[in-house]
Structure formats: C-alpha cells, structure tokens
Design a protein around this motif. Sequence first.
Motif, mmCIF file in Angstrom:
data_model
loop_
_atom_site.group_PDB
_atom_site.id
_atom_site.type_symbol
_atom_site.label_atom_id
_atom_site.label_comp_id
_atom_site.label_asym_id
_atom_site.label_seq_id
_atom_site.Cartn_x
_atom_site.Cartn_y
_atom_site.Cartn_z
ATOM 1 N N THR A 1 0.857 -1.183 0.000
ATOM 2 C CA THR A 1 0.000 0.000 0.000
ATOM 3 C C THR A 1 0.890 1.228 0.000
ATOM 4 N N CYS A 2 0.694 2.115 -0.952
ATOM 5 C CA CYS A 2 1.556 3.289 -1.112
ATOM 6 C C CYS A 2 0.849 4.543 -0.619
ATOM 7 N N GLY A 3 1.592 5.387 0.074
ATOM 8 C CA GLY A 3 1.073 6.648 0.546
ATOM 9 C C GLY A 3 1.145 7.713 -0.544
ATOM 10 N N PRO A 4 0.730 8.924 -0.223
ATOM 11 C CA PRO A 4 0.791 10.009 -1.216
ATOM 12 C C PRO A 4 2.225 10.462 -1.454
ATOM 13 N N ALA A 5 2.469 11.007 -2.638
ATOM 14 C CA ALA A 5 3.790 11.550 -2.954
ATOM 15 C C ALA A 5 4.021 12.828 -2.151
ATOM 16 N N LYS A 6 5.220 12.954 -1.578
ATOM 17 C CA LYS A 6 5.565 14.121 -0.778
ATOM 18 C C LYS A 6 6.800 14.792 -1.359
ATOM 19 N N ILE A 7 6.710 16.074 -1.618
ATOM 20 C CA ILE A 7 7.858 16.831 -2.139
ATOM 21 C C ILE A 7 8.883 16.971 -1.020
ATOM 22 N N VAL A 8 10.124 16.605 -1.317
ATOM 23 C CA VAL A 8 11.198 16.630 -0.322
ATOM 24 C C VAL A 8 12.363 17.462 -0.854
ATOM 25 N N LYS A 9 13.387 17.559 -0.045
ATOM 26 C CA LYS A 9 14.586 18.274 -0.452
ATOM 27 C C LYS A 9 15.201 17.606 -1.677
#
Length: 455
Positions: free
Chosen positions: A189-197
């Motif tokens: 199960t994959c979570g939402p994409a999160k913008i990171v450094k």
Amino acid sequence: MANLFLFITRSFFKLSSFSILLLFLLSFSSLTTTEAYDPLDPNGNITIKWDIMSWTPDGYVAVVTIYNFQQYRHIQSPGWTLGWKWAKKEVIWGMMGGQTTEQGDCSRFKGNIPHCCKKDPTVVDLLPGTPYNQQIANCCKGGVLNSWVQDPAAAASSFQVSVGQAGTTNKTVRVPKNFTLKAPGPGYTCGPAKIVKPSRFVSPDKRRVTQALMTWNVTCTYSQFLAQKTPTCCVSLSSFYNDTIVPCPQCSCGCQNTSQPGSCLDPETPHIASVIPSTGKNSYTPLVQCTSHMCPVRIHWHVKLNYKEYWRVKISITNFNYNMNYTLWNLVVQHPNFDNLTQIFSFNYKSITPYAAINDTAMLWGVKFYNDLLSQAGPLGNVQSELLFRKDKSTFTFEKGWAFPRRIYFNGDICVMPPPDAYPWLPNASSHQFISTLSLLMTLLSAIAFLFGYA
C-alpha cells in the motif's frame, strides 16, 4: 422507585452491550490496521524516489528509482509493477530502462506519437539483455529486487521517463497521485507523494556535487494480510529425544478442494508435467502438491544432537509448489539461543536485532550459486543446513519446547507454527515412575506365582 430502578438497570445493560460491541469493533479495526507493521523490521519499506533532472519545452525528464529498504523481504520474478495517476493531462514521450504495459489512445497526436497516453500508466522493468542504448544505471533486472540485508547493491531499480504536457517549473509541475506497487501480486500500500529536499549526486571523482531540480518520495509498506488470503508456509518439528514428529497443522494454508479436481497434484501421478499450466503472467500463483497442510513451502526444525557444551539443529526447507522456483529465498528465525550461535553450515547468516541488545533473531539465506535457488516440487525441491549452538547454562534447557523456534518467516511471510502443546516433549519423571512401578508389580506377581507353584 421500583420503576426508576428498572429503568436504570435496563439502561446499564444497554450501555454495557454497546460498550462491548464498541470494544470489539475497535479491537477488530486494530487487528486489520496493524497488519502492515512488522515487529522484526519496523522501519522496512519500499521508497519510490522521483527526481526531475531537466526541463523540456513541454515538461521534464525524470529518473524514478525504487529502493527496497526491507531487511528480508524481496521482490522476485516476474518482478515489480508500478502504477500512478497523472494529476493533469500528462503523457510519456519516451522511456529508458522501463516501459509501460499499454500505450493507450494517442489518436489526438500527429507526427511524434508518445510512448504512453494513458491517464493511469503501468510501468514494468526491462529484461536483462536489453540493448545498451535503452538502458540506464540500475535498470533491466526483470523487476527483481533483492532484500537490503542479502545484497544492498541489488536492492534498487531505476528507469528514466520523459513527461510532456506537464509543468516546466517547480511551481507548475503537479505530483502524480494514487501510486500502486505490485510485487508481483498485491500486498503493498503506497502513501501520497511528498515533495522533499532535492536529491544530491556526487561525481565519480567526488569533486563536484549536483542536485535534482525537484524531488518527491512515495513510501509503500507491505501487509501479508493484503498479499494473500491464506499463509504461504508452515513449520514442522522433531527431536532426538522423542519419536513424535509434529507435522504442520492440518489445512495450514488451505484444505484440499475435493469438489474441484486439479486444485492440487498427487506426486504419484504419471506425466505430471502435462497437467501443469505453462508459466506466464501469473506464474507466481502456487500449484501445490496434495498434502494435509496444502502449503507451498514447509520448514522442518529438527533438534539433532546434544553434546556436553553444545547442541545441534537441522533445518530443512521443502518446496511443494510445482509452479515456482524460489530465487533469493531467505528465512528469519526467532530463538533465544541465537546469541550463542557457534557455526552454521551451507547457509549465510546475519543477526537481526529489532530490540537493540536482545539478539534472538537470525536471517538465513542460501550461498550464491550453491543453494540460493529452491527448486520447484520434486527430488531437488529442498535445501537444508545445520546449526551448532553453545549452551548457556543459565538459560539452556530442552524442557517445555525451549529448543524450538518462537517464530519463522519465509521470504518475509510469517509461517504457521504447530500449537505449543503439540511440541515434542522430554520423557518426564512421571513416565519413569510409571515404568518402575509396573516393573515392580510384574516382579511381585512372578514371585507369587513361583511360590505357589513351588508349594
């Protein structure tokens, strides 16, 4: 007053019933929501990193990397499948190191036709032997990812994607949604994409550092409950001090379906290859030998020998699946004496310490090119090894099932153990007393018969 007392009593019982129902629902929900948490690998996950490396006239070029940060769970053939849903009307102009399974409807384009026009593309890895002009680093492994402990260098897979009709700046790019990962079946199960450094890259000479224009991460976790409805392995036990062989519990992985012939295969059936379906897209689906447990894999733990300072165990893994060779297999075993493991024969070993100072969990896997392949059901469908433990006088005992493992995983899935009261037991004092009393009684009867006969 009596009516008031009756009202309070009824209200109490109604409240109690509601409370019990509420507690039941909460406990049930906690069971289903914690299935993805693995206490032996609490931080294990698969992370998908999406690095935008350059802008194009109508979009960007990105490198997508799948990292397997799980200690002992790997992705085997036919490999991973990654999917997502575009936020706008993006298309894939081209790919390297991977490909989409379907092109979709590209009829609105004239001239250059995109690689994929689907709103929800599905990407797979390219196979080994792909031409070099279609490859990038860490690609073309057929979707196979090793576990982090067995081989960290083979625990990542990458592909490059050129996206069009997308934003051309950090503020206009839209992150894809609804990521899915199959490896090769369900379970993640994959979570939402999160913008990171943005990711940083060091040049080979380590004198220059570059970075991605934009990066986002997606974290996927595994749940055995979602992966399959029934377990995939079971454990049987035996020992030198008891003639009893404790088999896998009946119907551990399902029962034989007598109403549907062909649901399992009798090993005595002639021309068995003719009834086995050809391997294909669903080749990971088990077709097992007819047994009482109906499991594709059985692990047998045998307490073999007892020395003055040491004791010895034999582990055997048997494949009952006619449809699969298990490559890169591994075992995770929990036993209190692994802190005194002295020698292991023909398996690799690494200690796993999820509880810091407590060293009671070991990961075992095959030696490369020797026994790292567990062949499909048949004469060669087994691997085995022996473990030598040093005795710790303060904790060592053969009593009450201490010599048997607490928990066993095969390829990251927990196996069905026999019930504790079925474990082979030591001959206890009561049995010795019973035998000696019986002997004494027989001797007495013989003496009486002799005396009366003589008289």
